[in-house]
Design a protein around this motif. Sequence first.
Motif, PDB file in Angstrom:
ATOM      1  N   ARG A  54       0.832  -1.211   0.000  1.00 21.95           N
ATOM      2  CA  ARG A  54       0.000   0.000   0.000  1.00 21.95           C
ATOM      3  C   ARG A  54       0.865   1.259   0.000  1.00 21.95           C
ATOM      4  O   ARG A  54       0.577   2.214  -0.719  1.00 21.95           O
ATOM      5  N   TYR A 108       1.000   4.193  -2.902  1.00 25.85           N
ATOM      6  CA  TYR A 108       0.723   5.578  -2.518  1.00 25.85           C
ATOM      7  C   TYR A 108       1.896   6.489  -2.884  1.00 25.85           C
ATOM      8  O   TYR A 108       1.701   7.590  -3.411  1.00 25.85           O
ATOM      9  N   SER A 128       1.921   7.142  -6.598  1.00 27.99           N
ATOM     10  CA  SER A 128       0.862   8.099  -6.966  1.00 27.99           C
ATOM     11  C   SER A 128       1.248   9.520  -6.587  1.00 27.99           C
ATOM     12  O   SER A 128       1.013  10.466  -7.350  1.00 27.99           O
ATOM     13  N   ALA A 157      -5.026   8.034  -5.339  1.00 28.55           N
ATOM     14  CA  ALA A 157      -3.965   7.374  -4.564  1.00 28.55           C
ATOM     15  C   ALA A 157      -4.536   6.654  -3.350  1.00 28.55           C
ATOM     16  O   ALA A 157      -4.120   5.532  -3.033  1.00 28.55           O
ATOM     17  N   VAL A 158      -5.484   7.260  -2.673  1.00 28.47           N
ATOM     18  CA  VAL A 158      -6.086   6.626  -1.499  1.00 28.47           C
ATOM     19  C   VAL A 158      -6.903   5.410  -1.920  1.00 28.47           C
ATOM     20  O   VAL A 158      -6.844   4.355  -1.281  1.00 28.47           O
ATOM     21  N   ALA A 167      -4.453   2.718  -2.805  1.00 30.78           N
ATOM     22  CA  ALA A 167      -3.696   2.241  -1.651  1.00 30.78           C
ATOM     23  C   ALA A 167      -4.543   1.389  -0.717  1.00 30.78           C
ATOM     24  O   ALA A 167      -4.004   0.655   0.102  1.00 30.78           O
TER      25      ALA A 167
END
Length: 96
Positions: free
Chosen positions: A23, A27, A30, A64-65, A68
Amino acid sequence: MARSEAVRITTAGTSRADDIAARQKRYIISMAIRTACFIGAVAVGPGWLRWVLVAAALLLPYVAVVLANPETHKEDGFALLDGRQDKELPGPENRP
């Protein structure tokens, strides 16, 4: 707490440390792309490309979130039997 369904090794998730590392990697990638978009928006000067890069930089935190934090549920497509068997092995009292 009793589980209603057995856990099979084929559907077990990755370890917590591996999951967190994956993750974090997604992230960071990104956010690196977001930073490149901001730098590119400044570097290209006025025009439509600047606004595309700014829009991308503003939308990337959400993306991104989401990337992730994916759903990490594995399914192998096989149903477990309910535990009943048609034939039983002979017990100690039925052995020859």
